[in-house]
Design an enzyme around this catalytic site. Structure first.
Site, PDB file in Angstrom:
ATOM      1  CG  ASN A   9      27.030 -17.108 -25.167  1.00 24.39           C
ATOM      2  OD1 ASN A   9      27.364 -18.258 -25.466  1.00 24.39           O
ATOM      3  ND2 ASN A   9      25.752 -16.742 -25.085  1.00 24.39           N
ATOM      4  CD1 TRP A  10      33.310 -17.521 -27.907  1.00 26.13           C
ATOM      5  CD2 TRP A  10      34.196 -19.572 -28.177  1.00 26.13           C
ATOM      6  NE1 TRP A  10      34.656 -17.425 -27.686  1.00 26.13           N
ATOM      7  CE2 TRP A  10      35.240 -18.674 -27.839  1.00 26.13           C
ATOM      8  CE3 TRP A  10      34.514 -20.920 -28.386  1.00 26.13           C
ATOM      9  CZ2 TRP A  10      36.563 -19.076 -27.714  1.00 26.13           C
ATOM     10  CZ3 TRP A  10      35.840 -21.318 -28.256  1.00 26.13           C
ATOM     11  CH2 TRP A  10      36.854 -20.403 -27.925  1.00 26.13           C
ATOM     12  CE  LYS A  11      24.766 -15.497 -28.402  1.00 27.00           C
ATOM     13  NZ  LYS A  11      23.731 -14.575 -28.857  1.00 27.00           N
ATOM     14  CG  HIS A  97      21.564 -16.768 -23.818  1.00 32.73           C
ATOM     15  ND1 HIS A  97      20.795 -16.543 -24.933  1.00 32.73           N
ATOM     16  CD2 HIS A  97      22.602 -15.897 -23.892  1.00 32.73           C
ATOM     17  CE1 HIS A  97      21.349 -15.576 -25.656  1.00 32.73           C
ATOM     18  NE2 HIS A  97      22.450 -15.172 -25.046  1.00 32.73           N
ATOM     19  CD  GLU A  99      20.910 -16.820 -28.516  1.00 30.56           C
ATOM     20  OE1 GLU A  99      21.829 -17.621 -28.265  1.00 30.56           O
ATOM     21  OE2 GLU A  99      21.121 -15.675 -28.973  1.00 30.56           O
ATOM     22  CD  GLU A 169      22.993 -11.773 -22.909  1.00 30.15           C
ATOM     23  OE1 GLU A 169      24.142 -11.527 -23.263  1.00 30.15           O
ATOM     24  OE2 GLU A 169      22.378 -12.798 -23.261  1.00 30.15           O
ATOM     25  N   GLY A 175      22.240  -9.863 -31.183  1.00 29.25           N
ATOM     26  CA  GLY A 175      22.542 -10.233 -32.568  1.00 29.25           C
ATOM     27  C   GLY A 175      21.841  -9.368 -33.594  1.00 29.25           C
ATOM     28  CB  SER A 215      24.302  -5.334 -30.560  1.00 32.88           C
ATOM     29  OG  SER A 215      23.451  -6.218 -31.259  1.00 32.88           O
ATOM     30  N   GLY A 236      28.381 -11.871 -27.550  1.00 36.49           N
ATOM     31  CA  GLY A 236      28.137 -12.944 -28.504  1.00 36.49           C
ATOM     32  C   GLY A 236      29.037 -12.790 -29.725  1.00 36.49           C
ATOM     33  N   GLY A 237      28.488 -12.246 -30.801  1.00 33.58           N
ATOM     34  CA  GLY A 237      29.187 -12.146 -32.086  1.00 33.58           C
ATOM     35  C   GLY A 237      30.609 -11.619 -31.986  1.00 33.58           C
TER      36      GLY A 237
HETATM   37  P1  13P Z   1      25.479 -10.478 -29.464  1.00 33.67           P
HETATM   38  O1  13P Z   1      26.672  -9.825 -28.808  1.00 33.67           O
HETATM   39  O2  13P Z   1      25.839 -11.262 -30.697  1.00 33.67           O
HETATM   40  O3  13P Z   1      24.361  -9.502 -29.683  1.00 33.67           O
HETATM   41  O4  13P Z   1      24.938 -11.573 -28.422  1.00 33.67           O
HETATM   42  C1  13P Z   1      24.759 -11.215 -27.096  1.00 33.67           C
HETATM   43  C2  13P Z   1      24.493 -12.440 -26.320  1.00 33.67           C
HETATM   44  O5  13P Z   1      23.486 -13.096 -26.490  1.00 33.67           O
HETATM   45  C3  13P Z   1      25.512 -12.859 -25.344  1.00 33.67           C
HETATM   46  O6  13P Z   1      25.035 -13.882 -24.544  1.00 33.67           O
END
Ligand code: 13P
Length: 252
Positions: A9-11, A97, A99, A169, A175, A215, A236-237
């Site tokens: 998930n590149w966000k 998500h 976010e 999640e 993050g 994470s 994510g990251g």
């Molecule tokens: P991180 O891997 O950066 O913690 O993000 C997880 C995430 O929100 C994937 O959708």
């Protein structure tokens, strides 16, 4: 039986050229790595979908959007419908998500509509759920997750559930560098599977892929993925660097 999946998930990261290069790198790495035991998916911004779709080989990597609208079409300036997403060649859409729930006030009802529109458009859904730190401290995490899943998914038929992947999640792990322990994640995944079993029966429960996100890194992925109810990750990251992402893809 259910599939293992590792989805990025590149966000809101990468320009189109950067994203195209990253997608090419991941696709080539997957193609050149023998014995990969999971479906790899890249979740990319709307602006990147068409271009990324052109450079990936679906034998190795599938494509996901990170959101879609809660209306099918019309005067909703700036929105992108599920049908538009599907027309780019995307296979999946990430919905719910934290976010989007947190920053853009997406509600359980709105997500129910988005799930329906996505499935109608022929997309598969990666549906995210998870509790905040306060909710975990208050011991309400099971209830929070149950409400999110029941409220946005449990109107679906068993056949429709075959096109839904669930991602757990915990918001406090996203993050932050703080991962849920593999036992904490397994406990919730088993709980989610038990909800699926109660509603749809053992077959659907056994066939539904449940991902962990928060994470997740090459260093902790093997322990997480070794748990019986953890079928992969939503990343994510660590999905923004090909080597890190591949370290997770190869963790099974
Ligand atoms: P991180 O891997 O950066 O913690 O993000 C997880 C995430 O929100 C994937 O959708």
């Amino acid at each position: 039986m259910r599939k293992n999946i590792v989805a990025g998930n590149w966000k809101m990261n990468t320009t189109v050229p950067e994203g195209v290069q990253l997608a090419k790198d991941v696709c080539m790495a997957v193609a050149q790595t023998p014995g990969i035991k999971c479906q790899v998916i890249l979740g990319v911004p709307f602006t990147h979908l068409t271009a990324v779709n052109q450079v990936i080989d679906k034998n190795y990597v599938m494509l996901a959007a990170e959101n879609c609208a809660d209306h099918d079409k019309g005067a909703y300036t700036g929105e992108v419908s599920a049908a538009m997403v599907a027309s780019t060649g995307a296979d999946f859409v990430i919905l719910g998500h934290s976010e989007r729930r947190g920053y853009y006030n997406e509600t359980i009802d709105m997500l129910k509509t988005k799930v329906d529109l996505a499935l109608e458009a022929g997309l598969k859904v990666i549906f995210c759920c998870g509790e905040s730190l306060d909710e975990r401290k208050a011991g309400t995490h099971f209830e929070v997750i149950k409400n999110e899943i029941v409220g946005s998914l449990f109107h679906l038929s068993a056949d429709q559930m075959a096109n839904v992947v669930i991602a757990y999640e915990p918001i406090w792990a996203i993050g932050t560098g703080e991962t849920a322990t593999s036992d904490q994640a397994q406990e919730i995944h088993a709980f989610i599977r038990s909800l699926l079993c109660e509603k749809y029966g053992q077959q659907v429960a056994d066939d539904t892929t449940i991902l962990y996100g928060g994470s997740c890194k090459p260093g902790n992925a093997p322990e997480l993925f070794a748990k019986s109810d953890i079928d992969g990750g939503l990343i994510g990251g660590a999905s923004l660097k090909c080597a890190d992402f591949m370290g997770i893809v190869t963790a099974f």
